[in-house]
Scaffold this motif. Structure first.
Motif, PDB file in Angstrom:
ATOM      1  N   GLN A   1      36.958  -3.734 -38.953  1.00  0.00           N
ATOM      2  CA  GLN A   1      37.012  -3.736 -37.508  1.00  0.00           C
ATOM      3  C   GLN A   1      35.635  -3.734 -36.849  1.00  0.00           C
ATOM      4  O   GLN A   1      35.431  -4.382 -35.820  1.00  0.00           O
TER       5      GLN A   1
ATOM      6  N   ILE B   1      39.141 -10.353 -33.908  1.00  0.00           N
ATOM      7  CA  ILE B   1      39.211  -9.012 -34.511  1.00  0.00           C
ATOM      8  C   ILE B   1      40.265  -8.134 -33.855  1.00  0.00           C
ATOM      9  O   ILE B   1      41.155  -7.607 -34.502  1.00  0.00           O
ATOM     10  N   SER B   2      40.159  -7.955 -32.551  1.00  0.00           N
ATOM     11  CA  SER B   2      40.958  -6.902 -31.932  1.00  0.00           C
ATOM     12  C   SER B   2      41.915  -7.434 -30.881  1.00  0.00           C
ATOM     13  O   SER B   2      42.363  -6.687 -30.026  1.00  0.00           O
TER      14      SER B   2
END
Lengths: 59, 246, 225
Positions: C50, C186-187
């Motif tokens: 992350q 990623i998020s």
């Protein structure tokens, strides 16, 4: 008066803000004024020394 | 090397400055003290607590003027750096150098009061909020400028690098602010932390404006004092160099 | 003029290769920093995945600072810079050429090393392309902004450290948009974030290509006098 210092329960946040502001003001004043005085003294010292030397050199 | 006329000009300007500033400092200082006293009276006694933020609103009366000064002082630095760079005006260089520590001090004050305001309002001492973050970076730029000044002994050699740094910083501050804003909205929904708070009521406007004027006056008085010290420092340096030369 | 610039760049590249250090040292530092952060954060692979883009960008940024000191200092000390300044090329062009060779010898090797280090950090496969792309767009800005710091501190003792302190605040937009480009993958940041980040990053780089040489040349002029 006590109520004024209590600041509605926020005394721990309000007073440090004002205290730090006072410190910043005093700090800036102190540092600037002492520096100015020190420089003034240095200029005076150098100028008197030059004046003392001049008559000897001129003669 | 400087030509004779340049040397004369460089000498004449600081002399005129010293005469003029010597007369200005005392009256300006008195005016500053009066305005600051009035501002503190409005801020602590003659204004009601905010209906949402309660008494913490009084922190804002310190915080916002400091934040204003952090930007204003930098603008003064950038403008005088530009003048120093283009017109080679020695007083402009002295002004930029003298302003930086005051700017850094008030940027620091803005950061700490912002933190002291944040804890009761947001429940945390520090948030990577767009404004706090960009003010923090502005603080780093001030420190960098002062570090560069401190490492170069000869004031004339320092003029150009310092002026270039101040101007590059001036161009960059809006870019940094924009990027931090963008980054902030990406990571935190703006609704969680409301930086603007309630709309400014007129009862807040009086202490806020008075103190903002008081802070600005204080900056100018201290700027004059520091510039006087710096002019004298350069005079001392020139005199001792001349003595050393024989 | 073109040939003079090419000769200048070729000379810098030859020097970098012959003197060693340079890019190789930066890549080594990059590797070490990433490893140390991973050890510090702990071996939790999902956590590492992350924060991998952030770690990689920060490490890259620090590594590119390492070689800044060499950018102008050696040439000032041995008088090369005086000769160059007297030559036909404007100082701005000289500064740009030197910043470009700095990118070739430092930015480019770091860019090549980044994907390998991404593997160490368990970086998800779909994040590789946006991250590498953002580094390709952003690393020139690091060299050109860095040139300002290097030029301003060229005559200063321990100038390298000071140059880093001066320059890092100006790196912040590069870091933000660089990491931002990988964030969508990623998020789950809103779609379009990557394109937005990359175009902002491109704008920052273009601006630094102009500001960098102009400011660096102004700094060098002060040192040459």
């Amino acid at each position: 008066m006590a109520e004024f210092f209590y600041m509605g329960g926020y005394a721990a946040f309000v007073w440090p803000s004002y205290g730090l502001a006072a410190l910043v003001f005093i700090g800036v004043i102190w540092q600037s004024v002492t520096d100015l005085r020190a420089q003034k003294r240095l200029v005076d010292k150098l100028e008197t020394r030059r004046r003392d030397r001049k008559p000897e050199g001129g003669a | 090397m400087l030509t004779a006329s340049q040397r004369l000009q460089a000498f004449a300007n600081p002399t005129r400055f010293m005469a003029l500033s010597g007369r200005l400092v005392a009256p300006l200082g008195v005016l500053t003290a009066v305005v600051m006293a009035a501002g503190l009276y409005f801020a602590l006694f003659a204004s009601p607590p905010d209906y949402q933020q309660g008494e913490t609103v009084r922190i804002m009366y310190i915080h916002v003027p400091s934040a204003w000064l952090s930007l204003f002082v930098y603008s003064v630095m950038a403008v005088s750096s530009g003048v120093a760079l283009v017109f080679r005006h020695p007083i402009a260089d002295v002004c930029a150098k003298a302003a930086a520590p005051i700017g850094a001090a008030f940027t620091f004050l803005a950061l700490v009061t912002g933190s002291l305001w944040g804890e009761p309002m947001w429940g945390t001492w520090w948030v990577w909020d767009a404004r706090l973050t960009s003010v923090l970076i502005l603080f780093f730029i001030y420190l960098g400028y002062m570090a560069l000044r401190a490492t170069i002994d000869d004031p004339h050699a320092a003029t150009r690098p310092a002026a270039v740094l101040a101007l590059v910083g001036f161009v960059n501050v809006p870019i940094i602010h924009y990027s931090v804003n963008w980054w902030n909205t990406l990571h935190q929904p703006a609704s969680v932390f409301r930086m603007d708070g309630p709309t400014v009521a007129s009862s807040m406007l009086v202490p806020l404006m008075t103190l903002a004027i008081g802070f600005t006056l204080f900056f100018f008085v201290m700027l004059l004092v520091r510039m006087r010290a710096e002019v004298l420092r350069r005079r001392v340096r020139a005199m001792s160099l001349r003595r050393a030369e024989g | 003029m073109g040939r003079a610039i090419a000769a200048l760049i070729a000379r810098d590249l030859r020097l970098a290769v012959r003197a060693g250090g340079g890019g190789g040292m930066a890549v080594f530092f990059f590797l070490i920093t990433v490893s140390v952060v991973a050890v510090g954060v702990g071996p939790n692979l999902s956590l590492l995945a992350q924060i991998a883009p952030g770690i990689l960008w920060v490490a890259l940024l620090l590594s590119s600072l390492l070689t800044l000191e060499r950018l102008f200092q050696a040439d000032l000390e041995d008088g090369t810079l005086d000769l160059l300044a007297m030559g036909p090329l404007p100082l701005e062009v000289i500064a740009a050429a030197k910043a470009f060779s700095h990118w070739l010898t430092t930015g480019l090797p770091l860019l090549v090393a980044a994907p390998l280090l991404g593997l160490l950090l368990n970086l998800p496969v779909n994040v590789f392309p946006p991250l590498i792309l953002s580094m390709a767009i952003g690393t020139p800005a690091l060299s050109f902004l860095g040139a300002i710091g290097a030029a301003l501190t060229v005559g200063v003792r321990r100038g390298g450290l000071l140059a880093s302190l001066l320059v890092v605040p100006f790196y912040v937009p590069v870091l933000i948009f660089g990491v931002g480009a990988a964030d969508e993958a990623i998020s789950g940041a809103p779609p379009g974030v990557m394109m937005q980040a990359l175009s902002f990053l491109g704008a920052v780089t273009l601006a630094s290509l102009v500001i960098g040489p102009v400011a660096a040349a102004a700094g060098l002029r002060a040192a040459l006098k």
